[in-house]
Design an enzyme around this catalytic site. Structure first.
Site, PDB file in Angstrom:
ATOM      1  N   HIS A   1       0.890  -1.072  -0.006  1.00 13.36           N
ATOM      2  CA  HIS A   1       0.060   0.016   0.046  1.00 13.36           C
ATOM      3  C   HIS A   1       0.820   1.224  -0.069  1.00 13.36           C
ATOM      4  CE1 HIS A   1      -4.191  -1.480   1.186  1.00 13.36           C
ATOM      5  NE2 HIS A   1      -3.488  -2.775   0.288  1.00 13.36           N
TER       6      HIS A   1
ATOM      7  N   HIS B   1      -2.213 -12.487  -2.365  1.00 14.43           N
ATOM      8  CA  HIS B   1      -3.164 -13.160  -1.471  1.00 14.43           C
ATOM      9  C   HIS B   1      -2.738 -14.659  -1.324  1.00 14.43           C
ATOM     10  CE1 HIS B   1      -6.501 -10.194  -3.080  1.00 14.43           C
ATOM     11  NE2 HIS B   1      -5.703  -9.740  -2.125  1.00 14.43           N
TER      12      HIS B   1
END
Length: 743
Positions: free
Chosen positions: A103, A275
């Site tokens: 992020h 993920h």
């Protein structure tokens, strides 16, 4: 305001003068009173007064003293050193550290090069309080003991990305490499437009929506934005506007990842690789969370999203609202993500926090991940709408299937994509520092071969003078070559002479016919003298400046640094360079099309990207006007009868009260003699703003003074050299790279 019980003030008022001129409230009120006033703050946001480091501080020098291997060991040890105040899922902080790094880097967008990991800006608002960055404040606090230990030898910006790398390595991925070199900023960035929405996660159609027309159409997302909603890094994990539909989500993914410089293969690899480890958190009531860090109470000391009731940590944490892990072994790098995605049918369900997520219709108990705190408990895995897009989208699915069949290929593609994600805004490879910099030159790094620094400059100068090229030709070409530089991601600039390659040679703003004529001469000079075309371009422009200064009666030598190289078509990603096209350049009074932003706002944007202060921007505009280098030969703003002389005439006539300005068309004005009404000159909004804006007028008046003629020339030359050398990262101290030097 807290006060002692015995304190009294007249009228019960708080004794602090909140309305004083030094308060933040006054600055806000000023913007409210005059909302159309040009705000110059973005040109002054990182000046030396905000920087606590000593004047001689050099991060590059500090890095040389860093024990890199010891730092790596400490980071890997941190991954399994679970703290009771924020316990690690399954005893491993890897997923949290990867999300923090992701992020940090994932805000990068190619349109203006802003965002990204290069400044450690995740520490400040608004990023520290974005909904999508929920609980990343905890990741940074977990890193604090390591930052404290290594101090100035490692920036927060570098540490956050390195922590992500070490997290992946500790879980079994062979990373592609890592480069140090990101320098921290010390207050929020004001130059980044994150969108006009009035609320976080505002859906399409809300006030200030970043979408025009149908969300199903192509390229509807407002430029330069890359995320689909205010407060998100990429796409909504629940689906478009929170409504699950993997095929529509795939459209969002394709657009937003492309705007972050990623193709379909990289998009699939990053989604799957991100993920493969860690989990999403939504095992509780999101309404019970306290405010984000920037709005939290003093006693919370910069931590946000704290639970008002219940534990709010471990298995009970709430972040995205989605709850669960994607794989059977979320602390292990393996191919389990694709096994899970393709090995089951999936159905929509709601998480305990009420978020949409996909869960398997049927799954063996041994394939379910264990609870983060109790290995005897098995939990359902989940997929987001973006994960399901990899299975359902006709372009993404074949890529995902190929990765499923070939785990080694997947690992390699992901490692490279992760490296690109975390280094895209670091700039050219010459800025990379440390022992783990990959030897390979990558196309997205815009490689430029080293140039020669031993050329006979006198011979080059002689051929330039004998070339017959006009002063305007030489100066305009040098400016056009250098003006593409943007300090946001360190791309563009004169080094490489890419102005002679596609797509730049065909940009309307570069006047292709004139440019081709000039470059033909420069290429002959380069061939005759052994100089690079890039050096010839810059040297020719600098010689033009010297001649113009001489004509003004101010002899001055323009400093010149040889050593630029010439890029080739093979080392230039033409599509990637398309975003650097200058559709508006107030410095040459060029505007290729009209925009929602005013021409003067576009000038500020370009000046900020080039690393210029308001004063430098002012002196460059005034000088370039009198030199007669306007786009297309326009006379707008050329407020002089001595074109080609580096005089202060632009400012003299702009501030002359014997003249008046009259609008005569869209973005066009006429300057007339007040006594006779006789027209003298024409100008644009970009010209007039230097007389109308109070700050810019102060600079204009300075340069208009009779005793400022020499200062004007000296300041113009200094600003010119700064632009020409902005991308010279190969010469220590010469480039824009150090914010402290450019402030």
């Amino acid at each position: 305001m807290s006060m002692d019980a015995n304190s009294t003030t007249r009228g019960g008022q708080c004794p602090v003068m909140h309305g004083s001129p030094t308060s933040a409230r006054t600055a806000q009120a000023q913007a409210d009173w005059w909302p159309r006033a040009l705000n110059l703050d973005i040109l002054h946001q990182h000046d030396t007064r905000t920087d606590p480091m000593d004047a001689g501080f050099s991060y590059r020098d500090e890095l040389r003293q860093l024990d890199v291997e010891a730092l790596k060991r400490d980071l890997k040890a941190l991954m399994t050193d679970s703290q009771p105040w924020w316990p690690a899922d399954w005893g491993h902080y890897g997923g949290l550290m990867i999300r923090m790094a992701w992020h940090s880097a994932g805000t990068y967008r190619i349109a203006d090069g802003r965002g990204g990991a290069g400044s450690g800006s995740q520490r400040f608002a608004p990023l520290n309080s974005w909904p999508d960055n929920g609980n990343l404040d905890k990741a940074r606090r977990l890193l604090w003991p390591i930052k404290k230990k290594y101090g100035r030898r490692i920036s927060w910006a570098d540490l956050m990305i390195l922590a992500g790398n070490m997290a992946y390595e500790s879980m079994g991925l062979k990373t592609y490499g890592f480069a140090f070199g990101r320098e921290d900023i010390w207050h929020p960035e004001k130059d980044i437009y994150w969108g006009a929405e009035k609320a976080w996660l505002a859906p399409t159609g809300s006030e200030g929506s970043r979408y025009a027309g149908s969300r199903d159409g192509e390229r509807t997302l407002e430029n330069p934005l890359a995320a689909v909603m205010m407060g998100l890094i990429y796409v909504n994990p629940e689906g478009v506007d929170g409504q699950p539909d993997p095929l529509r989500t795939a459209l969002d993914m394709r657009e937003t990842f492309a705007r972050m410089a990623m193709d379909d293969e990289e998009t699939v690899a990053l989604t799957a690789g991100g993920h493969t480890v860690g989990k999403a958190h939504g095992n509780g009531d999101a309404a019970q969370l306290g405010p984000a860090p920037e709005g939290a109470d003093l006693h919370e000391q910069g931590l946000g999203w704290n639970a008002r009731s219940g534990r709010g940590i471990g298995r009970d944490a709430v972040t995205s609202g989605i709850e669960g892990a994607w794989t059977t072994h979320p602390t292990r790098w393996d191919n389990g993500y694709f096994d899970m995605l393709f090995g089951h049918e999936w159905t929509l369900r709601k998480s305990p926090a009420g978020a949409w997520q996909w869960e398997p219709v049927d799954i063996r108990d041994e394939d379910r991940p264990v609870d983060v705190e109790d290995a005897s408990i098995r939990c359902n895995p989940i997929m987001t709408d973006a994960d399901m897009a990899l299975k359902m989208d006709p372009l993404y699915r074949p890529i995902a299937e190929r990765f499923h069949r070939d785990p080694a290929h997947f690992s390699e593609v992901f490692a490279r994509a992760w490296f690109k994600l975390t280094h895209r805004d670091l700039g050219p490879k010459v800025r990379y520092l440390g022992p783990d910099v990959p030897a390979e030159d990558l196309l997205w790094q815009d490689p430029v071969p080293a140039g020669r620094s031993d050329i006979d400059l006198d011979a080059v100068r002689a051929q330039i003078r004998a070339s017959g090229l006009s002063l305007a030709d030489r100066i305009a070409t040098a400016w056009d070559s250098a003006r593409t530089f943007r300090g946001s991601d360190k791309r563009g600039g004169a080094n490489g002479a890419r102005i002679r390659l596609a797509p730049q040679k065909d940009w309307a703003g570069n006047e292709p016919e004139r440019l081709a004529r000039v470059l033909a001469v420069y290429e002959r000079i380069a061939a005759d003298t052994g100089a690079s075309v890039a050096d010839v371009i810059v040297l020719a422009g600098s010689l033009g400046i010297e001649e113009a200064a001489q004509a003004a009666g101010v002899p001055i030598a323009v400093p010149f640094l040889p050593g630029r190289g010439d890029a080739t078509d093979a080392t230039t990603d033409a599509a990637s360079f398309a975003v650097l096209e200058p559709l508006a350049d107030g410095f040459r009074n060029g505007l290729q099309q009209h925009f929602a932003a005013t021409p003067e706002e576009l000038l500020l944007d370009r000046a900020q990207l080039m690393g210029l202060s308001a004063c430098e921007m002012t002196v460059l505009v005034g000088g370039l006007r009198v030199l007669g280098v306007n786009h297309g030969g326009s006379r707008d703003g050329v407020l002089t009868d001595r074109v080609g002389v580096l005089s202060n005439d632009f400012f003299v006539h702009l501030t002359d009260m014997g003249l008046s300005w009259t609008p005569v068309g869209r973005n066009r004005y006429e300057l007339r003699d007040r006594a006779t009404g006789t027209p003298r000159w024409t100008a644009t909004r970009v010209d007039l703003v230097f007389g109308s804006n109070s700050v810019l007028r102060a600079y204009a008046e300075l340069y208009a003074q009779d005793d400022s003629r020499e200062k004007f020339v000296r300041d113009f030359v200094a600003a010119w050299v700064k632009v020409m050398n902005a991308d010279r990262f190969d010469v220590p101290g010469a480039a824009w790279s150090d914010r402290r030097a450019s402030a």
